[in-house]
Scaffold this motif. Sequence first.
Motif, PDB file in Angstrom:
ATOM      1  N   HIS A  11       0.810  -1.214   0.000  1.00 55.00           N
ATOM      2  CA  HIS A  11       0.000   0.000   0.000  1.00 55.00           C
ATOM      3  C   HIS A  11       0.839   1.258   0.000  1.00 55.00           C
ATOM      4  O   HIS A  11       0.485   2.248  -0.610  1.00 55.00           O
ATOM      5  N   CYS A 116      -0.419  -8.922   7.197  1.00 58.06           N
ATOM      6  CA  CYS A 116      -1.730  -8.379   7.560  1.00 58.06           C
ATOM      7  C   CYS A 116      -2.795  -9.458   7.431  1.00 58.06           C
ATOM      8  O   CYS A 116      -2.961 -10.049   6.373  1.00 58.06           O
ATOM      9  N   CYS A 119      -5.744  -7.917   4.832  1.00 60.77           N
ATOM     10  CA  CYS A 119      -5.574  -7.710   3.389  1.00 60.77           C
ATOM     11  C   CYS A 119      -4.422  -8.526   2.818  1.00 60.77           C
ATOM     12  O   CYS A 119      -4.137  -8.423   1.624  1.00 60.77           O
ATOM     13  N   CYS A 156      -1.839  -4.357   9.121  1.00 64.37           N
ATOM     14  CA  CYS A 156      -0.985  -3.378   8.469  1.00 64.37           C
ATOM     15  C   CYS A 156      -1.529  -1.970   8.736  1.00 64.37           C
ATOM     16  O   CYS A 156      -2.665  -1.815   9.171  1.00 64.37           O
ATOM     17  N   CYS A 159      -5.015  -1.095   7.076  1.00 64.11           N
ATOM     18  CA  CYS A 159      -6.182  -1.784   7.617  1.00 64.11           C
ATOM     19  C   CYS A 159      -6.464  -1.349   9.049  1.00 64.11           C
ATOM     20  O   CYS A 159      -7.621  -1.234   9.452  1.00 64.11           O
TER      21      CYS A 159
HETATM   22 ZN   LIG Z   1      -3.913  -4.806   5.621  1.00 65.15          ZN
END
Ligand SMILES: [Zn+2]
Lengths: 169, 169
Positions: A11, A116, A119, A156, A159
Amino acid sequence: MSTTVVTPFKHEGHDHDHCVDDALARAERQCERRGVRLTPIRRRVLELIWRRHEPMKAYDLLDMLRAERRSAAPPTVYRALDFLLEEGLIHRIESLNAYVGCGDPDRPHVGQFLICRHCNAVAEMNDADVHKVLADKAGDLGFQVGTQTIEINGLCPICRDQGHALNAV
Amino acid sequence: MSTTVVTPFKHEGHDHDHCVDDALARAERQCERRGVRLTPIRRRVLELIWRRHEPMKAYDLLDMLRAERRSAAPPTVYRALDFLLEEGLIHRIESLNAYVGCGDPDRPHVGQFLICRHCNAVAEMNDADVHKVLADKAGDLGFQVGTQTIEINGLCPICRDQGHALNAV
DNA sequence: TACGACGTGTTATATTGTTGCACAAGCAAG
DNA sequence: CTTGCTTGTGCAACAATATAACACGTCGTA
Ligand SMILES: [Zn+2]
Ligand SMILES: [Zn+2]
Ligand SMILES: [Zn+2]
Ligand SMILES: [Zn+2]
């Protein structure tokens, strides 16, 4: 501060096409330097892993390979994975039976993974303090450390910020 | 010094019969306290795991069970393992696909395992410093830590003293 | 050319773990 | 006690992950 982030979370704003190209270019240079062959199959498996930038299962890779190479079978993908593991180009995540690209394959190392649970994003650390405290504690018990498997499951930054909670799986 | 050895190496002089009996007695007390049922199958699987005092594979346990209970099948052993994991009476070693008894099931925790690559002996630590340094480093990256999988492969004191070397696998 | 090392194709098998459904055993309310 | 609910087990099939064995082809090199 000895934290080294080998591979950050997907991300965290990055040009992913560039990230994949980089990884493949690094792999090609490294294989050439070492005199080993990054064959089309091996290169393709590495690319498939980096494309998703998250832990990939062997049989998912196999399905993707099969779409473009009718002859692909379990040994096809496992051999490629073995090679990539051997060369340090990927790591295996034991707790997921999955494989992720390594952002720093040049020097051999074991990864310290943050995974995570929401995700599936993975970051790889290579932190000397972590390694040292484990080696010290193990040494106190007379244990000689070989390979460390460290896989941290949690949330993470993205999230977590979106309000996902740990206990909700 | 925050090292807590939850389960020491088998070698380190201990009365193993006593060690097994202890583990089973603890398990019985704990299950009663929690109002869950340590059925004969579950108890037997736990005993088989403690008897060997080393990581046990599910299908090895199944073979042993079958020798005394004709009806045993994969679900039989996996259900027992699920129960024992749930109650914290055993841990799963991800890097071996194997299961070991927990020496301190009372309080829920994740294990930090030292695994001898020569003799398969396993010790379980529960070290606050290890946990903290990992949580801190992960936190620096914005990661919220859930469950830690820590499995150190290497040489136990006995095997090291006998001259076995790390690189010889 | 002949050889040997390496990579791949192919088939089969091994290992590890799950699903679904039927039935039985334990337990609580009436 | 007996009805009904929950939990545990038997059983059959299946799913997911990984390896073995052998044949064949390519490529570099003696
Ligand atoms: Zn995540
Ligand atoms: Zn990327
Ligand atoms: Zn013991
Ligand atoms: Zn040992």
